[in-house]
Motif scaffolding. Structure first.
Motif, short mmCIF file in Angstrom:
data_model
loop_
_atom_site.label_atom_id
_atom_site.label_comp_id
_atom_site.label_asym_id
_atom_site.label_seq_id
_atom_site.Cartn_x
_atom_site.Cartn_y
_atom_site.Cartn_z
N ALA A 106 0.93 -1.31 -0.16
CA ALA A 106 0.09 0.00 -0.04
C ALA A 106 0.78 1.33 -0.06
N VAL A 107 1.95 1.23 0.95
CA VAL A 107 2.80 2.55 0.90
C VAL A 107 3.67 2.79 -0.36
N ALA A 108 4.01 1.36 -0.80
CA ALA A 108 4.49 1.53 -2.38
C ALA A 108 3.69 2.10 -3.27
N LEU A 109 2.61 1.53 -3.32
CA LEU A 109 1.74 2.11 -4.59
C LEU A 109 1.32 3.61 -4.34
N VAL A 110 1.30 4.12 -3.12
CA VAL A 110 1.15 5.68 -2.85
C VAL A 110 2.11 6.38 -3.44
N TYR A 111 3.54 5.80 -3.11
CA TYR A 111 4.56 6.54 -3.46
C TYR A 111 4.68 6.71 -4.97
N LEU A 112 4.20 5.46 -5.46
CA LEU A 112 4.51 5.13 -7.07
C LEU A 112 3.70 6.05 -7.79
N MET A 113 2.22 6.23 -7.29
CA MET A 113 1.30 7.11 -7.76
C MET A 113 1.82 8.55 -7.65
N ILE A 114 2.42 9.01 -6.62
CA ILE A 114 2.79 10.43 -6.61
C ILE A 114 3.78 10.67 -7.39
N VAL A 115 4.83 9.64 -7.69
CA VAL A 115 6.07 9.82 -8.77
C VAL A 115 5.32 9.82 -10.22
N MET A 116 4.26 8.89 -10.41
CA MET A 116 3.90 8.88 -11.69
C MET A 116 2.94 10.30 -12.09
N ILE A 117 2.47 10.87 -11.21
CA ILE A 117 1.60 12.05 -11.33
C ILE A 117 2.78 13.08 -11.51
N LEU A 118 3.63 13.34 -10.60
CA LEU A 118 4.76 14.14 -10.87
C LEU A 118 5.37 14.09 -12.29
N THR A 119 5.84 12.99 -12.71
CA THR A 119 6.67 12.77 -14.02
C THR A 119 5.52 13.05 -15.01
N TRP A 120 4.32 12.86 -15.10
CA TRP A 120 3.25 13.30 -16.11
C TRP A 120 3.19 14.82 -16.22
N LEU A 121 3.28 15.61 -14.97
CA LEU A 121 3.12 16.91 -14.93
C LEU A 121 4.56 17.64 -15.56
N VAL A 122 5.61 16.71 -15.39
CA VAL A 122 6.78 17.54 -15.89
C VAL A 122 7.05 17.19 -17.35
N GLY A 123 6.42 16.11 -17.84
CA GLY A 123 6.18 15.89 -19.05
C GLY A 123 5.60 16.92 -19.82
N ARG A 124 4.31 17.19 -19.41
CA ARG A 124 3.60 18.43 -19.88
C ARG A 124 4.00 19.41 -19.83
N MET A 125 5.05 20.03 -18.92
CA MET A 125 5.72 21.18 -19.02
C MET A 125 6.99 21.14 -19.97
N GLU A 126 7.30 20.08 -20.05
CA GLU A 126 8.54 20.15 -21.21
C GLU A 126 7.95 20.15 -22.75
N ARG A 127 6.64 19.61 -22.75
CA ARG A 127 6.23 19.64 -24.10
C ARG A 127 5.65 21.18 -24.48
N ARG A 128 5.01 21.85 -23.24
CA ARG A 128 4.87 23.33 -23.47
C ARG A 128 5.96 24.03 -23.64
N LEU A 129 7.07 23.84 -22.98
CA LEU A 129 8.21 24.56 -23.14
C LEU A 129 8.76 24.45 -24.76
N LYS A 130 8.76 23.13 -25.24
CA LYS A 130 9.16 22.96 -26.69
C LYS A 130 8.30 23.82 -27.63
N ARG A 131 6.97 23.79 -27.30
CA ARG A 131 6.16 24.51 -28.19
C ARG A 131 6.37 25.95 -28.29
N ASN A 132 6.55 26.51 -27.09
CA ASN A 132 7.15 27.90 -27.05
C ASN A 132 8.17 28.19 -27.74
N GLU A 133 9.32 27.27 -27.97
CA GLU A 133 10.37 27.34 -28.58
C GLU A 133 10.14 27.69 -30.15
N ARG A 134 9.04 27.15 -30.63
CA ARG A 134 8.69 27.33 -31.97
C ARG A 134 8.19 28.70 -32.48
#
Length: 508
Positions: free
Chosen positions: A480-508
């Motif tokens: 249960a603890v591992a799953l909660v940590y995993l979900m936090i990390v996956m959500i954070l990774t997804w948010l960072v991925g979106r931020m990276e793609r937005r920054l790349k679109r701004n470069e264009r």
């Protein structure tokens, strides 16, 4: 949008896979049958050459150490429940533990037994600083009083004995004004029936006894739940006034700490594996026992809230300090000025990155804030923030150095100052370059907060430990603890991925 759906689908498949694994493992079981070597333990003298489990820092640990010279292997665990789990899995041959907690483990597990021969007899007392003789004398007087008037006997009977259990619950005197202040008690709430968690509160023989003593002294009781082997340090450093956790007076302990008179006699016994006579619980029953019963799921949610709080504010401190250090170091390197400041910053980074985060946490709590009554969550935020700042500083500095030197010179030639050129041209580009390693540092920080429990903070990991200390099962709470940590990390990774793609679109 597609990426978000894909992430949700991956998370769903991962959760279902882990759930299936949990059902499979809890259904099949993983216990080993008692081997011939363990079966040979029929008396205390048979411990030679065996694998002995103990709780770190206890008298059982001290006694077991004598057997190491006879070829025994001593496995030391932070919690007795961890040793019990290791015994059930066949990783050790026996456990040396106090009798009453041992009875609780045997009663709950069903596949353990206690060796009939007693291992040792000892007495429990309250540990107190050698510099606090006046308080020691007052507590001794209070202990004598509750012994004479029968209060202590009733407290013990309330937790031990089938016929008297639950009939003599001690209720603190709420009419008192606590004119003599607060008595801070350090304990380790994983030692039933002396101290344990129940419905979110710390209870047990030692806790009720402490309340009875405080009522006599007209003091308010404050309980700090920390690791057992850190209790004496907490009392020595002034973080706690007394340590009450089923502690035995030993010569080694008396060298650094003092003790009151004894308040009860205890027996050390040996726990062994036994043939299981009870039917193994199915997955739903274990799920109910670990999370539904006594609302134990709240330990996870409360711990999650604390973990997120520590992580969020530690990240803020890490970003501010890290960026500041990175800019100062880069400026010193580029201009050749402020060499002393540059040397100090480099020394800071070397010390912080060269020492473990747990050591830094303990130093800040027990040394730097030794005489301060600062909130432990604040201590953790400072410790993890400072630790993270050193890594963020080097990440950001590498990002600044990755930008071509000509861009800074171009900004200066257009009339911008050095600070303006850094702010408008260098740092925005550097941030894009270092975003992935920064995200990785944030993920590492979130997972590092799992050591917060060492100073008594109920974080996510500690919440899972509380469940394990009550159910004596490791798999479901840890998953249960591992799953909660995993979900936090996956959500954070997804948010960072979106931020990276937005920054790349701004470069264009």
């Amino acid at each position: 949008m597609k990426d978000m759906k894909r992430s949700k689908k991956q998370l769903r498949f991962l959760f279902l896979g882990l759930l299936a694994l949990a059902i499979l493992m809890t259904g099949c079981g993983s216990k080993k049958e008692a081997d011939s070597e363990q079966q040979a333990i029929q008396k205390v003298d048979d411990l030679a050459g065996k694998k002995i489990g103990v709780q770190l820092g206890t008298t059982g640990d001290i006694y077991a150490s004598d057997y190491e010279e006879e070829g025994s292997t001593v496995e030391r665990y932070n919690k007795a429940a961890d040793a019990v789990q290791a015994l059930k899995l066949g990783k050790i041959d026996c456990i040396i533990l106090d009798e009453n907690p041992a009875k609780k483990f045997v009663e709950t597990s069903g596949d353990l037994r206690i060796l009939e021969e007693e291992f040792a007899v000892e007495e429990y007392a309250i540990c107190i600083s050698k510099d606090n003789a006046e308080l020691k004398e007052k507590i001794n007087g209070a202990i004598s009083q509750i012994k004479e008037d029968g209060t202590l006997d009733q407290i013990v009977k309330n937790y031990i004995g089938d016929e008297t259990k639950g009939k003599f619950q001690y209720e603190p005197d709420k009419s008192l004004e606590h004119a003599n202040g607060t008595l801070t008690m350090a304990t380790n709430a994983a030692f039933e029936p002396y101290e344990f968690m129940q419905n979110g509160d710390i209870t047990g023989i030692d806790v009720d006894m402490a309340w009875a003593v405080c009522d006599i002294l007209d003091m308010e009781l404050k309980i700090e739940n920390i690791e057992f082997d850190a209790i004496i340090n907490a009392v020595q450093s002034g973080k706690a006034d007394v340590g009450i956790a089923g502690m035995t007076v030993t010569e080694d302990r008396l060298k650094s700490i003092d003790f009151t008179q004894s308040y009860t006699t205890a027996t050390q016994v040996i726990i062994l594996r036994a043939e299981s006579t009870s039917q193994a619980a199915n997955f739903l029953e274990k799920l109910n026992n670990n999370f539904v019963k006594e609302n134990r799921w709240k330990y996870i949610t409360q711990g999650l809230r604390t973990t997120l709080c520590i992580s969020f504010f530690a990240v803020l401190i890490g970003i501010v300090l890290g960026f500041l250090i990175a800019i100062l170091r880069s400026t010193c390197d580029k201009t050749g000025k402020a060499k002393l400041l540059n040397w100090i910053l480099r020394a800071y980074l070397t010390v912080i990155r060269g020492t473990p985060a747990m050591i830094q946490l303990l130093i800040i709590y027990y040394v730097i804030f030794a005489s301060s009554d600062i909130n432990k969550v604040v201590v953790a935020v400072i410790a993890f923030g400072v630790n993270s700042s050193a890594y963020i500083a080097e990440i950001v500095r590498s990002g600044i150095n990755s930008i071509d030197e000509g861009q800074l010179e171009a900004g200066r030639s257009l009339g911008f100052t050095y600070a303006q050129s850094m702010w408008y041209f260098i740092l925005p580009q550097a941030f894009k370059n270092v975003l992935p390693p920064l995200a990785n540092e944030f993920i590492v920080l979130i997972k590092e907060t799992s050591i917060s429990g060492y100073i008594g903070i109920v974080d996510l990991t500690r919440g899972g430990d509380y469940i394990r200390s009550r159910t004596y099962e490791a798999f479901l709470p840890l998953i249960a603890v591992a799953l909660v940590y995993l979900m936090i990390v996956m959500i954070l990774t997804w948010l960072v991925g979106r931020m990276e793609r937005r920054l790349k679109r701004n470069e264009r």
